[in-house]
Motif scaffolding. Structure first.
Motif, PDB file in Angstrom:
ATOM      1  N   PRO A 293       0.836  -1.204   0.000  1.00  0.00           N
ATOM      2  CA  PRO A 293       0.000   0.000   0.000  1.00  0.00           C
ATOM      3  C   PRO A 293       0.872   1.255   0.000  1.00  0.00           C
ATOM      4  CG  PRO A 293      -0.773  -1.583   1.636  1.00  0.00           C
ATOM      5  CD  PRO A 293       0.533  -2.099   1.143  1.00  0.00           C
ATOM      6  N   PRO A 294       0.384   2.346  -0.581  1.00  0.00           N
ATOM      7  CA  PRO A 294       1.212   3.555  -0.732  1.00  0.00           C
ATOM      8  C   PRO A 294       1.787   4.106   0.572  1.00  0.00           C
ATOM      9  CG  PRO A 294      -0.773   3.717  -2.060  1.00  0.00           C
ATOM     10  CD  PRO A 294      -0.931   2.481  -1.234  1.00  0.00           C
ATOM     11  N   LYS A 295       1.101   3.896   1.683  1.00  0.00           N
ATOM     12  CA  LYS A 295       1.597   4.436   2.948  1.00  0.00           C
ATOM     13  C   LYS A 295       2.425   3.426   3.744  1.00  0.00           C
ATOM     14  CE  LYS A 295      -2.034   7.913   3.499  1.00  0.00           C
ATOM     15  NZ  LYS A 295      -3.091   8.469   4.389  1.00  0.00           N
ATOM     16  N   ALA A 296       2.550   2.209   3.230  1.00  0.00           N
ATOM     17  CA  ALA A 296       3.333   1.183   3.913  1.00  0.00           C
ATOM     18  C   ALA A 296       4.821   1.393   3.652  1.00  0.00           C
ATOM     19  CB  ALA A 296       2.912  -0.205   3.450  1.00  0.00           C
ATOM     20  N   LYS A 297       5.640   0.878   4.564  1.00  0.00           N
ATOM     21  CA  LYS A 297       7.092   1.003   4.431  1.00  0.00           C
ATOM     22  C   LYS A 297       7.739  -0.377   4.280  1.00  0.00           C
ATOM     23  CE  LYS A 297       7.713   5.447   6.713  1.00  0.00           C
ATOM     24  NZ  LYS A 297       8.460   6.219   7.736  1.00  0.00           N
ATOM     25  N   LEU A 298       8.872  -0.375   3.609  1.00  0.00           N
ATOM     26  CA  LEU A 298       9.696  -1.567   3.437  1.00  0.00           C
ATOM     27  C   LEU A 298      10.934  -1.404   4.300  1.00  0.00           C
ATOM     28  CD1 LEU A 298      10.498  -4.210   1.891  1.00  0.00           C
ATOM     29  CD2 LEU A 298      11.589  -2.701   0.193  1.00  0.00           C
TER      30      LEU A 298
ATOM     31  N   ARG B  28      13.238  -3.433  16.902  1.00  0.00           N
ATOM     32  CA  ARG B  28      13.479  -1.992  17.061  1.00  0.00           C
ATOM     33  C   ARG B  28      12.863  -1.199  15.911  1.00  0.00           C
ATOM     34  NH1 ARG B  28      18.696  -3.927  18.454  1.00  0.00           N
ATOM     35  NH2 ARG B  28      19.475  -3.375  16.372  1.00  0.00           N
ATOM     36  N   LEU B  29      13.045  -1.697  14.705  1.00  0.00           N
ATOM     37  CA  LEU B  29      12.515  -1.002  13.538  1.00  0.00           C
ATOM     38  C   LEU B  29      10.991  -0.925  13.571  1.00  0.00           C
ATOM     39  CD1 LEU B  29      14.745  -2.481  10.669  1.00  0.00           C
ATOM     40  CD2 LEU B  29      14.893  -0.196  11.678  1.00  0.00           C
ATOM     41  N   ARG B  30      10.347  -2.005  13.994  1.00  0.00           N
ATOM     42  CA  ARG B  30       8.876  -2.018  13.997  1.00  0.00           C
ATOM     43  C   ARG B  30       8.301  -1.102  15.074  1.00  0.00           C
ATOM     44  NH1 ARG B  30       6.410  -7.871  13.672  1.00  0.00           N
ATOM     45  NH2 ARG B  30       4.704  -6.745  12.629  1.00  0.00           N
ATOM     46  N   VAL B  31       9.007  -0.960  16.165  1.00  0.00           N
ATOM     47  CA  VAL B  31       8.555  -0.017  17.193  1.00  0.00           C
ATOM     48  C   VAL B  31       8.651   1.414  16.661  1.00  0.00           C
ATOM     49  CG1 VAL B  31       9.110   0.979  19.440  1.00  0.00           C
ATOM     50  CG2 VAL B  31       9.053  -1.501  19.154  1.00  0.00           C
ATOM     51  N   ALA B  32       9.754   1.715  16.003  1.00  0.00           N
ATOM     52  CA  ALA B  32       9.972   3.066  15.488  1.00  0.00           C
ATOM     53  C   ALA B  32       9.124   3.371  14.256  1.00  0.00           C
ATOM     54  CB  ALA B  32      11.448   3.265  15.154  1.00  0.00           C
TER      55      ALA B  32
ATOM     56  N   GLU C 234       4.538   1.359  10.367  1.00  0.00           N
ATOM     57  CA  GLU C 234       4.030   1.221   8.991  1.00  0.00           C
ATOM     58  C   GLU C 234       4.754   0.138   8.199  1.00  0.00           C
ATOM     59  OE1 GLU C 234       5.007   5.696   9.656  1.00  0.00           O
ATOM     60  OE2 GLU C 234       5.771   3.742  10.295  1.00  0.00           O
ATOM     61  N   ILE C 235       5.796  -0.470   8.768  1.00  0.00           N
ATOM     62  CA  ILE C 235       6.541  -1.518   8.059  1.00  0.00           C
ATOM     63  C   ILE C 235       5.610  -2.679   7.724  1.00  0.00           C
ATOM     64  CG2 ILE C 235       8.336  -3.296   8.306  1.00  0.00           C
ATOM     65  CD1 ILE C 235       9.932  -1.240   9.956  1.00  0.00           C
ATOM     66  N   ALA C 236       5.564  -3.026   6.425  1.00  0.00           N
ATOM     67  CA  ALA C 236       4.674  -4.094   5.964  1.00  0.00           C
ATOM     68  C   ALA C 236       5.432  -5.262   5.339  1.00  0.00           C
ATOM     69  CB  ALA C 236       3.671  -3.541   4.953  1.00  0.00           C
TER      70      ALA C 236
ATOM     71  N   LEU D  19       5.368 -11.172   8.826  1.00  0.00           N
ATOM     72  CA  LEU D  19       5.526 -10.294   7.673  1.00  0.00           C
ATOM     73  C   LEU D  19       6.134 -11.033   6.481  1.00  0.00           C
ATOM     74  CD1 LEU D  19       7.009  -7.083   9.348  1.00  0.00           C
ATOM     75  CD2 LEU D  19       4.655  -7.437   8.577  1.00  0.00           C
ATOM     76  N   PRO D  20       5.859 -10.590   5.262  1.00  0.00           N
ATOM     77  CA  PRO D  20       6.595 -11.109   4.105  1.00  0.00           C
ATOM     78  C   PRO D  20       8.070 -10.732   4.243  1.00  0.00           C
ATOM     79  CG  PRO D  20       4.681  -9.810   3.417  1.00  0.00           C
ATOM     80  CD  PRO D  20       4.870  -9.565   4.883  1.00  0.00           C
ATOM     81  N   ILE D  21       8.953 -11.688   3.956  1.00  0.00           N
ATOM     82  CA  ILE D  21      10.396 -11.427   4.013  1.00  0.00           C
ATOM     83  C   ILE D  21      11.036 -11.938   2.728  1.00  0.00           C
ATOM     84  CG2 ILE D  21      12.556 -11.782   5.257  1.00  0.00           C
ATOM     85  CD1 ILE D  21      10.985 -12.258   7.779  1.00  0.00           C
ATOM     86  N   TYR D  22      11.874 -11.104   2.152  1.00  0.00           N
ATOM     87  CA  TYR D  22      12.575 -11.426   0.915  1.00  0.00           C
ATOM     88  C   TYR D  22      14.076 -11.377   1.181  1.00  0.00           C
ATOM     89  CZ  TYR D  22       7.986 -10.020  -0.839  1.00  0.00           C
ATOM     90  OH  TYR D  22       6.634  -9.884  -1.047  1.00  0.00           O
ATOM     91  N   ASP D  23      14.832 -12.283   0.526  1.00  0.00           N
ATOM     92  CA  ASP D  23      16.283 -12.268   0.676  1.00  0.00           C
ATOM     93  C   ASP D  23      16.923 -12.700  -0.634  1.00  0.00           C
ATOM     94  OD1 ASP D  23      16.264 -15.124   0.596  1.00  0.00           O
ATOM     95  OD2 ASP D  23      16.089 -15.255   2.775  1.00  0.00           O
ATOM     96  N   ILE D  24      18.233 -12.920  -0.626  1.00  0.00           N
ATOM     97  CA  ILE D  24      18.941 -13.254  -1.865  1.00  0.00           C
ATOM     98  C   ILE D  24      18.438 -14.555  -2.472  1.00  0.00           C
ATOM     99  CG2 ILE D  24      20.823 -14.401  -0.620  1.00  0.00           C
ATOM    100  CD1 ILE D  24      21.049 -12.396  -3.943  1.00  0.00           C
ATOM    101  N   THR D  25      17.998 -15.501  -1.645  1.00  0.00           N
ATOM    102  CA  THR D  25      17.504 -16.755  -2.216  1.00  0.00           C
ATOM    103  C   THR D  25      16.171 -16.549  -2.929  1.00  0.00           C
ATOM    104  OG1 THR D  25      16.344 -17.507  -0.203  1.00  0.00           O
ATOM    105  CG2 THR D  25      18.679 -18.074  -0.406  1.00  0.00           C
TER     106      THR D  25
END
Length: 236
Positions: free
Chosen positions: A119-124, A187-191, A194-196, A218-224
């Motif tokens: 969503p436009p207001k969500a953060k990565l 820590r990131l999610r507390v701060a 909006e992290i999606a 949450l969805p998680i993406y990595d090099i694999t």
């Protein structure tokens, strides 16, 4: 150089710092270097001079060595090229221009697409080994509005970065990596509530991706993730 037949995923490896004749330890489950991760053969070539901390700092003089190693991988049967450091995305264009197979140097190549999935207001949240040396050029974004949706976090100060920066690099227990990454994500999610979604740039993180996915929901993406997608595009 070991001869190779058939189609393989080729990995541009960092300097292992192992004494001559000493084999590297077996890759853990879910690792970039494990054939079981992809159900596809994996081969690697060490990029001369590519120590982890040097690559993360963005040393441009390494580019010819990345290109040379990539060409060797293709000669050995690699049908897709990737790398063992997310910051090697800086050499994406040079390596892609030098070989005739798909090149995915980093999970960071996914950033523009992932922003458009959310969503436009969500953060990565981009989680890296060392956020202190992470630069915006790694993101591949030209739109400031897109950049404003990115949150950067790192595990500097943890055991993994300390071990990887040694000469010789030392392995890190999977449990230590999981603890450091879990703490960073919390820590990131507390701060930033909006992290999606999360994007792991460090190629040492994939073995703990399932645990963090279960922990966060949450969805998680990595090099694999990007390697699997690209391998699917070339499977016969």
């Amino acid at each position: 150089m070991t001869s190779q037949t058939g189609s393989c995923l080729g990995i541009l490896g960092l300097e292992p710092g192992l004494p001559p004749g000493v084999a590297p330890p077996a890759p853990p489950s879910g690792s970039l270097f494990s054939s079981a991760t992809f159900d596809f053969p994996v081969i690697s070539e060490t990029v001369e001079g590519a120590w982890a901390d040097v690559v993360m700092q963005g040393e441009p003089a390494l580019e010819p060595a990345f290109v040379t190693a990539a060409r060797r991988l293709v000669e050995r049967g690699a049908v897709v090229i990737s790398s063992d450091c997310g910051s090697a995305v800086r050499h994406q264009a040079a390596v892609a221009a030098a070989v005739s197979v798909p090149v995915v140097m980093s999970s960071l190549l996914l950033v523009p697409a992932l922003l458009r999935q959310l969503p436009p207001k969500a953060k990565l949240a981009v989680v890296t080994a060392n956020s202190r040396v992470f630069r915006d050029d790694l993101l591949g974004l030209s739109d400031q509005a897109d950049r404003d949706r990115i949150v950067i976090g790192g595990i500097e100060g943890g055991k993994m970065l300390e071990n990887e920066s040694m000469r010789l690099p030392q392995p890190t227990d999977i449990a230590d990596i999981e603890n450091d990454v879990a703490a960073c994500v919390a820590r990131l999610r507390v701060a930033h509530p909006e992290i999606a979604a999360l994007l792991f740039t460090c190629t040492g993180f994939p073995p703990i991706t399932p645990a963090i996915r279960r922990m966060t929901g949450l969805p998680i993406y990595d090099i694999t993730t990007i390697c699997r997608m690209t391998l699917e595009s070339v499977r016969a």
